[in-house]
Design a protein around this motif. Structure first.
Motif, mmCIF file in Angstrom:
data_model
loop_
_atom_site.group_PDB
_atom_site.id
_atom_site.type_symbol
_atom_site.label_atom_id
_atom_site.label_comp_id
_atom_site.label_asym_id
_atom_site.label_seq_id
_atom_site.Cartn_x
_atom_site.Cartn_y
_atom_site.Cartn_z
ATOM 1 N N THR A 291 18.803 4.355 -28.669
ATOM 2 C CA THR A 291 17.712 5.069 -29.492
ATOM 3 C C THR A 291 19.031 4.231 -30.608
ATOM 4 O OG1 THR A 291 17.000 6.889 -27.696
ATOM 5 C CG2 THR A 291 16.542 6.660 -29.980
ATOM 6 N N VAL A 292 17.934 4.159 -31.614
ATOM 7 C CA VAL A 292 18.779 3.335 -32.989
ATOM 8 C C VAL A 292 18.106 4.316 -34.271
ATOM 9 C CG1 VAL A 292 19.694 1.717 -34.441
ATOM 10 C CG2 VAL A 292 19.885 0.906 -32.126
ATOM 11 N N VAL A 293 18.695 4.751 -34.849
ATOM 12 C CA VAL A 293 18.313 5.776 -36.345
ATOM 13 C C VAL A 293 18.763 4.623 -37.403
ATOM 14 C CG1 VAL A 293 18.503 7.488 -37.705
ATOM 15 C CG2 VAL A 293 17.261 7.967 -34.934
ATOM 16 N N HIS B 41 13.941 4.498 -34.892
ATOM 17 C CA HIS B 41 14.208 5.545 -35.918
ATOM 18 C C HIS B 41 13.837 5.212 -37.022
ATOM 19 C CE1 HIS B 41 12.680 8.134 -32.704
ATOM 20 N NE2 HIS B 41 13.532 7.813 -31.770
ATOM 21 N N ILE B 42 13.027 4.799 -38.476
ATOM 22 C CA ILE B 42 13.203 4.694 -39.779
ATOM 23 C C ILE B 42 13.586 5.865 -40.335
ATOM 24 C CG2 ILE B 42 13.176 3.175 -41.312
ATOM 25 C CD1 ILE B 42 11.943 1.339 -39.889
ATOM 26 N N VAL B 43 14.372 6.431 -41.800
ATOM 27 C CA VAL B 43 13.736 7.390 -41.639
ATOM 28 C C VAL B 43 14.609 7.585 -43.245
ATOM 29 C CG1 VAL B 43 15.651 10.247 -42.385
ATOM 30 C CG2 VAL B 43 15.207 9.122 -40.016
ATOM 31 N N SER B 44 13.627 8.115 -43.421
ATOM 32 C CA SER B 44 13.852 8.367 -45.211
ATOM 33 C C SER B 44 13.492 9.644 -46.480
ATOM 34 C CB SER B 44 12.883 7.570 -46.339
ATOM 35 O OG SER B 44 12.857 7.099 -47.533
ATOM 36 N N ALA B 45 14.836 9.895 -47.126
ATOM 37 C CA ALA B 45 14.817 11.086 -47.402
ATOM 38 C C ALA B 45 14.858 11.488 -49.051
ATOM 39 C CB ALA B 45 16.709 11.908 -47.006
ATOM 40 N N ASP C 297 21.640 6.922 -29.899
ATOM 41 C CA ASP C 297 23.490 6.612 -29.572
ATOM 42 C C ASP C 297 24.371 5.997 -31.254
ATOM 43 O OD1 ASP C 297 22.594 6.562 -26.706
ATOM 44 O OD2 ASP C 297 21.451 5.604 -26.919
ATOM 45 N N LEU C 298 23.355 5.675 -31.674
ATOM 46 C CA LEU C 298 23.535 4.572 -33.069
ATOM 47 C C LEU C 298 22.815 4.775 -33.851
ATOM 48 C CD1 LEU C 298 25.816 2.872 -34.026
ATOM 49 C CD2 LEU C 298 24.170 0.684 -33.512
ATOM 50 N N ILE C 299 23.501 4.546 -35.293
ATOM 51 C CA ILE C 299 23.196 5.057 -36.683
ATOM 52 C C ILE C 299 23.647 3.734 -36.734
ATOM 53 C CG2 ILE C 299 23.005 6.480 -39.257
ATOM 54 C CD1 ILE C 299 23.190 9.577 -37.117
#
Length: 139
Positions: free
Chosen positions: A4-6, A34-38, A102-104
């Motif tokens: 699981t990678v972010v 998983h792609i994150v945008s703030a 598991d990883l960012i």
């Protein structure tokens, strides 16, 4: 391995490169991306101000995320997207904790000069992450 990678993204070329590296890694491992945008919600100037309302709802972040998810799909990687109000480092780490990452992966933008000392997104993520962090060479 990294199942699981972010990855954090803000619409910059550096972030796009970090996302591409995350896509490549997930494709190799068969993991989940998983792609994150703030985004920072803006106060509405008036009830009829459409521009202020779009920033309030994170539509700019959603547009960035939709584009990056499309790139992942083109590479045969399914990506879940997360638009979150707040600081980028906090948003990335919150999603990582929520999904059991598991990883960012973050780009190295801001890792030189005074920003490195005063605080950059990669530096902040590295200090508060609930998992391993890869600071990708993107600049």
């Amino acid at each position: 391995m990294f199942e699981t990678v972010v990855v954090g993204a803000d619409g910059s070329a550096s972030a796009a490169e970090a996302v591409q590296q995350a896509i490549d890694l997930v494709k190799l491992t068969g993991g989940r991306l998983h792609i994150v945008s703030a985004y920072k919600p803006q106060q509405k100037l008036s009830s009829g101000d459409e521009f202020a309302r779009s920033l309030d709802t994170g539509e700019v972040a959603d547009s960035v995320l939709a584009d990056l998810a499309s790139r992942a799909r083109t590479a045969s990687v399914e990506a879940k997207i997360h638009g979150k109000a707040g600081s980028p480092a906090d948003a990335i780490c919150e999603v990582a904790a929520e999904v059991g990452a598991d990883l960012i992966i973050v780009g190295n933008k801001g890792m030189k000069g005074v920003r490195r000392v005063l605080g950059s997104v990669p530096n902040s993520v590295a200090h508060q992450a609930p998992c391993s962090v890869l600071i990708a060479a993107t600049t």
